[in-house]
Design a protein around this motif. Structure first.
Motif, PDB file in Angstrom:
ATOM      1  N   ALA A 106     -11.475  -8.305  -5.019  1.00  0.00           N
ATOM      2  CA  ALA A 106      -9.944  -8.233  -4.122  1.00  0.00           C
ATOM      3  C   ALA A 106      -9.090  -7.261  -4.721  1.00  0.00           C
ATOM      4  O   ALA A 106      -8.158  -7.253  -5.044  1.00  0.00           O
ATOM      5  CB  ALA A 106      -8.841  -8.908  -3.279  1.00  0.00           C
ATOM      6  N   PRO A 107      -9.657  -5.986  -4.869  1.00  0.00           N
ATOM      7  CA  PRO A 107      -9.140  -5.151  -5.202  1.00  0.00           C
ATOM      8  C   PRO A 107      -7.417  -4.355  -4.596  1.00  0.00           C
ATOM      9  O   PRO A 107      -7.314  -4.542  -3.562  1.00  0.00           O
ATOM     10  CB  PRO A 107      -9.895  -3.526  -4.811  1.00  0.00           C
ATOM     11  N   LEU A 154      -9.724   1.953   2.739  1.00  0.00           N
ATOM     12  CA  LEU A 154     -10.072   0.852   3.331  1.00  0.00           C
ATOM     13  C   LEU A 154      -9.578  -0.135   2.124  1.00  0.00           C
ATOM     14  O   LEU A 154     -10.114  -0.427   1.170  1.00  0.00           O
ATOM     15  CB  LEU A 154     -11.847   0.313   3.060  1.00  0.00           C
ATOM     16  N   TYR A 155      -8.690  -0.573   2.724  1.00  0.00           N
ATOM     17  CA  TYR A 155      -8.044  -2.639   2.516  1.00  0.00           C
ATOM     18  C   TYR A 155      -8.868  -3.217   2.597  1.00  0.00           C
ATOM     19  O   TYR A 155      -9.254  -3.804   3.308  1.00  0.00           O
ATOM     20  CB  TYR A 155      -6.298  -2.725   2.946  1.00  0.00           C
ATOM     21  N   THR A 156      -9.447  -4.189   1.357  1.00  0.00           N
ATOM     22  CA  THR A 156     -10.497  -4.677   1.336  1.00  0.00           C
ATOM     23  C   THR A 156      -9.468  -5.931   2.141  1.00  0.00           C
ATOM     24  O   THR A 156     -10.752  -7.349   2.077  1.00  0.00           O
ATOM     25  CB  THR A 156     -11.563  -5.054   0.313  1.00  0.00           C
ATOM     26  N   LEU A 158     -12.217   7.303   4.935  1.00  0.00           N
ATOM     27  CA  LEU A 158     -11.055   6.685   5.350  1.00  0.00           C
ATOM     28  C   LEU A 158     -10.227   6.036   3.696  1.00  0.00           C
ATOM     29  O   LEU A 158     -11.782   5.307   2.536  1.00  0.00           O
ATOM     30  CB  LEU A 158     -11.284   5.722   6.378  1.00  0.00           C
ATOM     31  N   LEU A 175     -13.372   4.492   2.364  1.00  0.00           N
ATOM     32  CA  LEU A 175     -14.569   4.155   2.302  1.00  0.00           C
ATOM     33  C   LEU A 175     -15.528   5.813   3.239  1.00  0.00           C
ATOM     34  O   LEU A 175     -14.824   6.226   3.735  1.00  0.00           O
ATOM     35  CB  LEU A 175     -14.485   3.314   3.728  1.00  0.00           C
ATOM     36  N   ILE A 189     -12.073  -9.496   3.875  1.00  0.00           N
ATOM     37  CA  ILE A 189     -11.929 -10.749   2.808  1.00  0.00           C
ATOM     38  C   ILE A 189     -11.025 -11.499   3.581  1.00  0.00           C
ATOM     39  O   ILE A 189     -12.021 -13.391   4.079  1.00  0.00           O
ATOM     40  CB  ILE A 189     -11.069 -10.429   1.589  1.00  0.00           C
ATOM     41  N   PRO A 224      -6.600   0.650  -2.046  1.00  0.00           N
ATOM     42  CA  PRO A 224      -7.422   0.952  -0.735  1.00  0.00           C
ATOM     43  C   PRO A 224      -9.082   1.077  -1.823  1.00  0.00           C
ATOM     44  O   PRO A 224      -8.428   1.563  -2.398  1.00  0.00           O
ATOM     45  CB  PRO A 224      -6.471   1.877   0.135  1.00  0.00           C
ATOM     46  N   LEU A 225      -9.776   1.387  -0.945  1.00  0.00           N
ATOM     47  CA  LEU A 225     -11.094   1.949  -1.833  1.00  0.00           C
ATOM     48  C   LEU A 225     -11.341   3.068  -0.895  1.00  0.00           C
ATOM     49  O   LEU A 225     -10.544   3.026   0.345  1.00  0.00           O
ATOM     50  CB  LEU A 225     -11.932   0.848  -1.774  1.00  0.00           C
TER      51      LEU A 225
END
Lengths: 364, 361
Positions: free
Chosen positions: B279-280, A289-291, A287, B286, A295, B283-284
């Motif tokens: 904080a990239p 994921l915007y971190t 999926l 997952l 944060i 989006p990563l």
């Protein structure tokens, strides 16, 4: 057949009958096989009910690529003890007993010692795994089961056997993360995404813990069910941005039961600061994921998979005490292939349970 | 040219500001509010350079206001206190981090989590209660509500304390919140820059075994010999990563660039925690299956509240944790920004404001 030297029917001393798939068509049909003799730590029981879990379908269709045929699924099993081994201490003949997703583990690693057999790297699954004796495990769509007592659960008298069965997979799958992630305190506000086998039980357990519950679903048609029948407090249609917006920052936690790929960002937005998004469904692709939302709000995304044996017993005792039971449709064994198709279309409220005791006969 | 109120407030000040998104810093005369009854005014002696400063002056987040004075790792000596100030007196050593205001009444604020208040006011680039834009610590004086000031203990050098006010609290807070502060745990740190090197030091001070995970094999000796890490993994080396599978109770991930999470999740034990503090901006990916199979989690964290920031600096002073710094004169600041972009610093630049930023410059 399966490339084994000994036919399944003669592999072990206790004759058994089940319904198995023989290839990835996944069509189930009667199959004669056998189970091991009741070892000194084993409990043998007559199966009366077996729940149909979506994992059963993945397995018989070889969707994970590791199925072994003939494949007998079923890991939500309930019945009555017929024989116990000489060193069994917790069960006697006539006891009501259940088996869930696992029947063995290494028993010595940190996870096993910590009552988290479900995270043991050598966990043995109820079907499709290799048991300690080298034979393949066959699941609960069958008439008898032999299990090490450590992996058997006592079913309290105050819950019907057919209602208990789905708790051994669906129930523990949602109960465990509600407890572990601290979403079991009265007065919290918990979201549940998806209203199927897992989701409807998540609503019931969360309500039993004293939470306010919001169901989040793509189907507006499920609203009345969710609120009037399952006891949810609110219902959000996840495709309606205004509804999600209005609920921003209101939830302490969310149990996400959805297995399809879906956006996490809107769900993270529903969480309060320190909120927790728990995934128990298994999408087959990663999926996005915007971190930043994690944060800026100290939020987390966590996973959970079933639960250990101690917790599974605790879960069923809690369910019996609080009147938490799944909504089920009981079916005869020969309806099972149709049931699979209906389950794929989510055409069941909310779990099929096979009436093994009355419809799967040894001489069928 | 000058922002609203730049020449209207009573206390004259000099700073270095960027005037546009070229991000070039140059001397800038401005002014600060008078010392209010809850305010502390201090002479700035040192200010750390945080990567956020560069994002801000180049308008990389799209909301910068020019002229832009960055700097949120600010330390100095108190010169004046307001009539209702209780915790500071003239001559005290004081620090300011990333925030200078919040609503003070929401649930987050009431729980000492001002950093999660939706109305948090940042040390630079935010609108203060009086309507003016906040200017940061690349300047000679600062005026702050005492609630958002931190006392710097005597036994920590001021210049090495400055970076703790952002980098330090950013890694200290999640180590505490996520339970990675117990002796005997194994903690991974991804990235060895301003945040990463301080994460190693705090984790060691908590009694953890620390493993640094980095793309650069050249950092190994530093990590182990100088920073005290117990071991070092090159993240691009599959055998090293394979051998470390399931060994870590937690990982502090300080990396801001896009990077794969799956290998990091694999390094965690059951119940392990991967904490993102970098904080990239994209989006990563997952993969949720590995989270399920070990009851693992990915969490975030953002600086810390004021109570915890004070606790952090007291802990740091007591346990000898301070940043590794390169002290520079103010007129080196643009070069320092360029070097920071290339990770050419061990591990934080600190501007010697007191000696090099003069009002008559």
């Amino acid at each position: 057949m399966a490339g084994s030297v000994v036919a399944a029917e003669h592999e072990h001393p206790q004759k058994a009958i089940g319904w198995a798939a023989h290839d990835q068509s996944g069509i189930l049909a009667p199959f004669k096989f056998s189970r091991r003799a009741t070892g000194e730590k084993d409990v043998t029981f007559r199966i009366l009910y077996s729940g149909i879990c979506h994992s059963d379908y993945h397995f018989i269709k070889n969707e994970w690529g590791n199925s072994v045929y003939p494949a007998i699924p079923g890991h939500e099993i309930a019945g009555v003890v017929t024989e116990v081994g000489s060193k069994v201490t917790n069960f006697k003949v006539g006891d009501r007993v259940g088996v869930g997703c696992m029947v063995g583990s290494c028993r010595t690693c940190d996870n096993c010692v910590g009552n988290l057999e479900c995270y043991c790297p050598k966990m043995i699954l109820t079907y499709g795994s290799t048991y300690h004796d080298g034979t393949l495990t066959y699941g609960g769509y069958s008439n008898i089961y032999v299990v090490d007592e450590h992996f058997a659960v006592k079913i309290p008298d105050t819950i019907a056997l057919e209602a208990a069965a789905p708790l051994f997979c669906a129930g523990i799958t949602v109960y465990s993360p509600l407890r572990y992630y601290g979403l079991d305190k009265p007065g919290l506000h918990v979201g549940v995404v998806g209203l199927g086998g897992l989701g409807h039980l998540a609503v019931k357990f969360a309500k039993a813990f004293g939470a306010k519950v919001t169901v989040i679903s793509t189907s507006p048609s499920k609203k009345e069910e969710a609120i009037a029948h399952l006891g949810a407090d609110f219902f959000l249609v996840s495709r309606e941005p205004e509804q999600l917006q209005a609920a921003t920052g209101t939830l302490d936690g969310i149990i996400d039961t959805v297995s399809a790929v879906h956006p996490l960002q809107p769900l993270l937005g529903l969480l309060k600061t320190n909120g927790k998004l728990i995934t128990v469904g298994v999408p087959d692709k990663p999926l996005e994921l915007y971190t930043f939302p994690l944060i800026l709000g100290r939020k987390l995304v966590g996973g959970s998979a079933i639960g250990g044996m101690k917790e599974t017993q605790e879960m069923i005792d809690f369910a019996a005490k609080k009147g938490v039971a799944p909504d089920i449709e009981v079916i005869p064994i020969d309806y099972v292939n149709t049931a699979m198709q209906r389950m794929l279309r989510s055409d069941v409220k909310y779990r099929f349970v096979i009436d093994i005791g009355n419809t799967l006969k040894a001489d069928a | 040219m000058a922002g609203a109120g730049a020449e209207e407030l009573p206390q004259k000040a000099i700073g270095w500001a960027a005037q546009d998104k070229s991000g070039i810093l140059a001397p800038f005369k401005f002014s600060r509010r008078e010392t209010g009854e809850q305010d502390v005014t201090f002479k700035v002696l040192y200010c750390g350079i945080c990567h956020s400063d560069l994002h801000y002056i180049k308008n990389e987040w799209g909301h910068s206001v020019y002229p832009a004075i960055p700097g949120h790792e600010v330390v100095g000596v108190v010169t004046e206190v307001g009539s209702k100030v209780q915790n500071f007196k003239v001559g005290d050593k004081v620090g300011v981090g990333c925030m200078v205001g919040s609503c003070r009444s929401c649930e987050s604020c009431s729980n000492h989590l001002e950093n999660y208040c939706p109305k948090m006011i940042l040390t630079y680039g935010s609108r203060y209660y009086d309507g003016t834009i906040t200017y940061g610590g690349y300047s000679d004086i600062y005026v702050v509500d005492e609630h958002f000031a931190v006392k710097i203990p005597e036994n920590i050098p001021l210049d090495a304390a400055a970076p703790l006010l952002c980098a330090g609290i950013t890694v200290y807070s999640p180590l505490r919140y996520y339970g990675l502060d117990k002796p005997g745990l194994t903690v991974g740190v991804v990235g060895l820059g301003g945040l990463g090197h301080v994460a190693v030091k705090f984790a060691k001070a908590f009694g953890a075994k620390v493993i640094v995970i980095s793309t650069s094999p050249s950092k190994k000796e530093e990590a182990i010999g100088r920073l005290g890490a117990d071991s070092f993994l090159v993240s691009r080396n599959p055998e090293q990563m394979q051998a470390a599978i399931g060994t870590m109770d937690g990982i502090i991930d300080t990396v801001s660039a896009f990077h794969p999470l799956l290998p990091l999740i694999g390094l965690l034990k059951s119940n392990g925690k991967l904490i993102m503090v970098g904080a990239p901006d994209k989006p990563l990916e997952l993969p949720t299956f590995p989270l399920l199979m070990g009851r693992k989690l990915i969490g975030g964290s953002c600086i810390g509240g004021m109570k915890e920031t004070q606790e952090m600096i007291d802990f740091a002073a007591k346990n000898g944790v301070k940043a590794d710094i390169e002290v520079i004169p103010i007129d080196y600041v643009n070069t320092a920004m360029e070097r920071m972009l290339k990770s050419d610093v061990r591990y934080r630049f600190v501007i010697d404001i007191g000696n090099t930023l003069k009002p008559d410059a």
